[in-house]
Scaffold this motif. Structure first.
Motif, PDB file in Angstrom:
ATOM      1  N   UNK A 242       0.847  -1.190   0.000  1.00 16.61           N
ATOM      2  CA  UNK A 242       0.000   0.000   0.000  1.00 16.61           C
ATOM      3  C   UNK A 242       0.887   1.246   0.000  1.00 16.61           C
ATOM      4  N   UNK A 243       0.708   2.170  -0.922  1.00 20.88           N
ATOM      5  CA  UNK A 243       1.558   3.355  -0.973  1.00 20.88           C
ATOM      6  C   UNK A 243       1.456   4.245   0.265  1.00 20.88           C
ATOM      7  N   UNK A 244       0.358   4.145   1.005  1.00 23.61           N
ATOM      8  CA  UNK A 244       0.196   4.983   2.195  1.00 23.61           C
ATOM      9  C   UNK A 244       0.880   4.408   3.429  1.00 23.61           C
ATOM     10  N   UNK A 245       1.247   3.143   3.393  1.00 16.53           N
ATOM     11  CA  UNK A 245       1.868   2.510   4.555  1.00 16.53           C
ATOM     12  C   UNK A 245       3.333   2.942   4.669  1.00 16.53           C
ATOM     13  N   UNK A 246       3.735   3.497   5.814  1.00 24.11           N
ATOM     14  CA  UNK A 246       5.129   3.894   5.988  1.00 24.11           C
ATOM     15  C   UNK A 246       6.056   2.680   5.873  1.00 24.11           C
ATOM     16  N   UNK A 247       7.169   2.862   5.180  1.00 21.14           N
ATOM     17  CA  UNK A 247       8.164   1.797   5.023  1.00 21.14           C
ATOM     18  C   UNK A 247       7.549   0.543   4.411  1.00 21.14           C
ATOM     19  N   UNK A 248       6.574   0.720   3.549  1.00 22.21           N
ATOM     20  CA  UNK A 248       5.948  -0.435   2.911  1.00 22.21           C
ATOM     21  C   UNK A 248       6.980  -1.216   2.117  1.00 22.21           C
ATOM     22  N   UNK A 249       7.015  -2.526   2.322  1.00 18.07           N
ATOM     23  CA  UNK A 249       7.978  -3.368   1.639  1.00 18.07           C
ATOM     24  C   UNK A 249       9.300  -3.523   2.354  1.00 18.07           C
ATOM     25  N   UNK A 250       9.517  -2.746   3.420  1.00 19.19           N
ATOM     26  CA  UNK A 250      10.755  -2.865   4.182  1.00 19.19           C
ATOM     27  C   UNK A 250      10.760  -4.190   4.937  1.00 19.19           C
ATOM     28  N   UNK A 251      11.836  -4.964   4.873  1.00 18.44           N
ATOM     29  CA  UNK A 251      11.870  -6.256   5.575  1.00 18.44           C
ATOM     30  C   UNK A 251      11.799  -6.093   7.090  1.00 18.44           C
TER      31      UNK A 251
ATOM     32  N   UNK B 254      -4.258  -4.627   5.932  1.00 14.55           N
ATOM     33  CA  UNK B 254      -3.593  -4.802   7.225  1.00 14.55           C
ATOM     34  C   UNK B 254      -2.165  -4.337   7.022  1.00 14.55           C
ATOM     35  N   UNK B 255      -1.973  -3.034   7.049  1.00 17.62           N
ATOM     36  CA  UNK B 255      -0.729  -2.424   6.603  1.00 17.62           C
ATOM     37  C   UNK B 255       0.366  -2.337   7.647  1.00 17.62           C
ATOM     38  N   UNK B 256       1.584  -2.191   7.150  1.00 16.07           N
ATOM     39  CA  UNK B 256       2.734  -1.919   8.019  1.00 16.07           C
ATOM     40  C   UNK B 256       3.161  -3.060   8.895  1.00 16.07           C
ATOM     41  N   UNK B 257       2.902  -4.316   8.488  1.00 14.11           N
ATOM     42  CA  UNK B 257       3.112  -5.431   9.407  1.00 14.11           C
ATOM     43  C   UNK B 257       4.569  -5.895   9.539  1.00 14.11           C
ATOM     44  N   UNK B 258       5.509  -5.144   8.985  1.00 11.00           N
ATOM     45  CA  UNK B 258       6.902  -5.415   9.338  1.00 11.00           C
ATOM     46  C   UNK B 258       7.175  -4.955  10.769  1.00 11.00           C
ATOM     47  N   UNK B 259       6.252  -4.133  11.294  1.00  9.31           N
ATOM     48  CA  UNK B 259       6.366  -3.619  12.661  1.00  9.31           C
ATOM     49  C   UNK B 259       4.981  -3.654  13.302  1.00  9.31           C
ATOM     50  N   UNK B 260       4.951  -3.413  14.588  1.00  6.95           N
ATOM     51  CA  UNK B 260       3.677  -3.356  15.314  1.00  6.95           C
ATOM     52  C   UNK B 260       3.224  -1.900  15.365  1.00  6.95           C
ATOM     53  N   UNK B 261       2.024  -1.654  14.863  1.00  5.19           N
ATOM     54  CA  UNK B 261       1.431  -0.317  14.895  1.00  5.19           C
ATOM     55  C   UNK B 261       0.149  -0.363  15.723  1.00  5.19           C
ATOM     56  N   UNK B 262      -0.037   0.642  16.563  1.00  7.14           N
ATOM     57  CA  UNK B 262      -1.272   0.788  17.330  1.00  7.14           C
ATOM     58  C   UNK B 262      -1.690   2.245  17.280  1.00  7.14           C
ATOM     59  N   UNK B 263      -2.868   2.490  16.733  1.00 11.05           N
ATOM     60  CA  UNK B 263      -3.460   3.821  16.680  1.00 11.05           C
ATOM     61  C   UNK B 263      -2.497   4.848  16.092  1.00 11.05           C
ATOM     62  N   UNK B 264      -1.856   4.488  14.984  1.00  6.63           N
ATOM     63  CA  UNK B 264      -0.974   5.412  14.289  1.00  6.63           C
ATOM     64  C   UNK B 264       0.409   5.542  14.866  1.00  6.63           C
ATOM     65  N   UNK B 265       0.716   4.782  15.905  1.00  8.45           N
ATOM     66  CA  UNK B 265       2.019   4.850  16.554  1.00  8.45           C
ATOM     67  C   UNK B 265       2.776   3.546  16.345  1.00  8.45           C
ATOM     68  N   UNK B 266       3.956   3.652  15.762  1.00  8.62           N
ATOM     69  CA  UNK B 266       4.796   2.465  15.627  1.00  8.62           C
ATOM     70  C   UNK B 266       5.502   2.214  16.954  1.00  8.62           C
ATOM     71  N   UNK B 267       5.305   1.023  17.491  1.00  7.76           N
ATOM     72  CA  UNK B 267       5.898   0.689  18.783  1.00  7.76           C
ATOM     73  C   UNK B 267       7.343   0.265  18.602  1.00  7.76           C
ATOM     74  N   UNK B 268       8.173   0.684  19.518  1.00  5.62           N
ATOM     75  CA  UNK B 268       9.603   0.392  19.428  1.00  5.62           C
ATOM     76  C   UNK B 268      10.055  -0.637  20.452  1.00  5.62           C
TER      77      UNK B 268
END
Length: 314
Positions: free
Chosen positions: A114-123, A183-197
């Motif tokens: 998805x073009x709107x997903x940050x870092x889409x396609x990043x491993x 179900x975008x951005x699943x290289x990382x865990x996202x909750x309510x627009x916040x990528x968890x570190x």
């Protein structure tokens, strides 16, 4: 000649400041419009991706008189989205992460992004696999208890469950049944627009927050959006001492927004207001994030006798 004729004409400081202020106001007015236009273009591209999946699934059905199994739908549709070379590279006799199949883990086509997903396609950080921003529907191993501890819905089937599944078995109607959802951005865990570190090498390796790499790798078991959807309607409270680094508190059955988190391949998008959903008839709609549990249940079920009233999906 009078000295006034020798003076150089130009802007005064006040005039210059006024011009700068006007330019600043114009930029402030135009910037949101530009951002909205860019997001609209990205959303159209995302919709087109899902339409390609819908067409590919129908072509697969025409060839085999069944829908592909949800556990390998991503791989099954490759020949039907003009990715024959990748399909031929995959060895079904090996695990997705074994032998020659390893190379495919980082060769995900743009259609899965998805073009709107940050870092889409990043491993992913630890294992280096790519994850799709779209999840096909899968079976519901939990059966009845789905949305509320006090409401028990009858067990229902998803479109892409195990066994031969022709369109004729989707008795709720192809236009009323979900085939795929964002179900975008699943290289990382996202909750309510916040990528968890927290625990950065934790990316989907099994726990209450994830199922493991095999369900997230795009060539794995298909990143199935499953029937355990109670946390889709959950409330998440950030860790008070470490909002991005600490594990948030989750209370199931207490929320009203489905666009909460991408864990477990649940509905999640980076488009404002909702998520894209592909129906079994190949049409793509925008599902509002505040859709009711009853409507969402009707969308994901395929033969439960429940229909979608007009106006609930766009």
């Amino acid at each position: 000649m009078p000295s006034t004729w020798l003076r150089r004409k130009g802007f005064t400081l006040v005039e210059l400041l006024v011009v700068i202020a006007i330019i600043g106001v114009l930029i402030a007015l135009l910037l949101p419009a530009v951002q909205q236009a860019r997001e609209a273009a990205r959303r159209i591209a995302c919709i087109n991706n899902m339409k390609q999946f819908g067409l590919a699934t129908h072509n697969y059905h025409d060839s085999f008189n069944t829908l592909p199994l949800s556990i390998n739908a991503n791989r099954a549709v490759l020949p039907y989205i003009e990715e024959d070379a990748l399909s031929e590279m995959y060895d079904p006799g090996l695990a997705y992460d074994d032998g020659t199949n390893v190379a495919l883990l980082t060769m995900m086509p743009d259609t899965f992004q998805c073009p709107s997903a940050p870092e889409s396609g990043v491993p992913t950080i630890e294992t280096g696999v790519q994850t799709s921003d779209y999840a096909f529907s899968g079976g519901s191993p939990w059966g009845e208890l789905l949305f509320s501890p006090s409401i028990h819905y009858a067990r229902y089937n998803f479109a892409l469950q195990s066994g031969k599944r022709p369109f004729g078995k989707i008795t709720d109607g192809l236009s009323n049944t979900m085939l795929q959802i964002e179900s975008g951005g699943r290289a990382h865990v996202w909750i309510q627009g916040q990528r968890l570190s927290w625990y950065p090498n934790y990316d989907y390796h099994g726990s209450d927050w994830a199922w493991g790499e095999d369900t997230e790798a795009w060539t794995g078991t298909g990143a199935v959006c499953c029937g355990q959807l109670m946390s889709t309607y959950a409330t998440f409270t950030p860790n008070p001492t470490d909002p991005t680094g600490g594990i948030p508190t989750r209370v199931d059955f207490t929320g009203g927004n489905i666009n909460q988190t991408n864990m477990h391949a649940w509905p999640y998008s980076f488009h404002p207001g909702g998520v894209g959903v592909l129906m079994c008839d190949g049409s793509v709609h925008f599902l509002p994030e505040y859709v009711s549990p009853d409507v969402f249940k009707a969308i994901v079920s395929s033969d439960n006798g429940d229909m979608i009233e007009s106006g609930y999906i766009q």
